[in-house]
Design an enzyme around this catalytic site. Structure first.
Site, PDB file in Angstrom:
ATOM      1  N   HIS A 168      32.867  25.271  35.371  1.00  0.00           N
ATOM      2  CA  HIS A 168      33.799  24.732  34.379  1.00  0.00           C
ATOM      3  C   HIS A 168      33.223  23.479  33.708  1.00  0.00           C
ATOM      4  CE1 HIS A 168      37.842  23.856  32.767  1.00  0.00           C
ATOM      5  NE2 HIS A 168      37.469  22.588  32.927  1.00  0.00           N
ATOM      6  N   GLU A 169      32.796  22.540  34.519  1.00  0.00           N
ATOM      7  CA  GLU A 169      32.256  21.289  33.972  1.00  0.00           C
ATOM      8  C   GLU A 169      30.932  21.516  33.242  1.00  0.00           C
ATOM      9  OE1 GLU A 169      34.156  18.826  33.697  1.00  0.00           O
ATOM     10  OE2 GLU A 169      35.653  19.498  35.130  1.00  0.00           O
TER      11      GLU A 169
ATOM     12  N   HIS B 282      31.661  22.483  29.624  1.00  0.00           N
ATOM     13  CA  HIS B 282      31.898  21.318  28.767  1.00  0.00           C
ATOM     14  C   HIS B 282      30.579  20.600  28.464  1.00  0.00           C
ATOM     15  CE1 HIS B 282      36.220  21.578  29.122  1.00  0.00           C
ATOM     16  NE2 HIS B 282      36.202  21.370  30.427  1.00  0.00           N
TER      17      HIS B 282
END
Length: 109
Positions: free
Chosen positions: A18-19, A22
């Protein structure tokens, strides 16, 4: 105990993906990434490469990517204004925000 370790490992992978979503889209849009952190709370270890601090923190229940200019109350130095999150176009900011969930969806597929 083995279920707990498996849970922490699985959660760690999901958070990392997820990170990373980004992070990689922010880099592609030329947004300055200050911190890439897996975990929350007290920092266990970190290192700096380029302009980014990479760190692992104690509680494996989250993570974050700190972008220059992501907080509208934050003062951005003039030399970083061109690479601040708030100075990017709407589609670039949208791409950075949506990248985390989309990378998790791609992992699930």
């Amino acid at each position: 105990m083995e279920y707990f370790l498996g849970f922490v490992l699985l959660l760690g992978v999901l958070i990392f993906i997820h990170e990373f979503g980004h992070f990689i889209i922010a880099k592609a849009c030329k947004v300055r990434v200050e911190v890439f952190s897996i975990g929350m709370g007290k920092k266990l270890f970190s290192f700096v490469k380029g302009e980014t601090t990479y760190q692992v923190s104690l509680l494996p229940l989250g993570g974050y990517v700190k972008l220059t200019g992501q907080d509208p109350r934050e003062e951005v130095p003039p030399e970083f204004e061109s690479v601040s999150f708030r100075n990017k176009t709407l589609w670039q900011r949208s791409a950075v925000v949506l990248a985390g969930p989309l990378f998790n969806a791609a992992l699930a597929i």
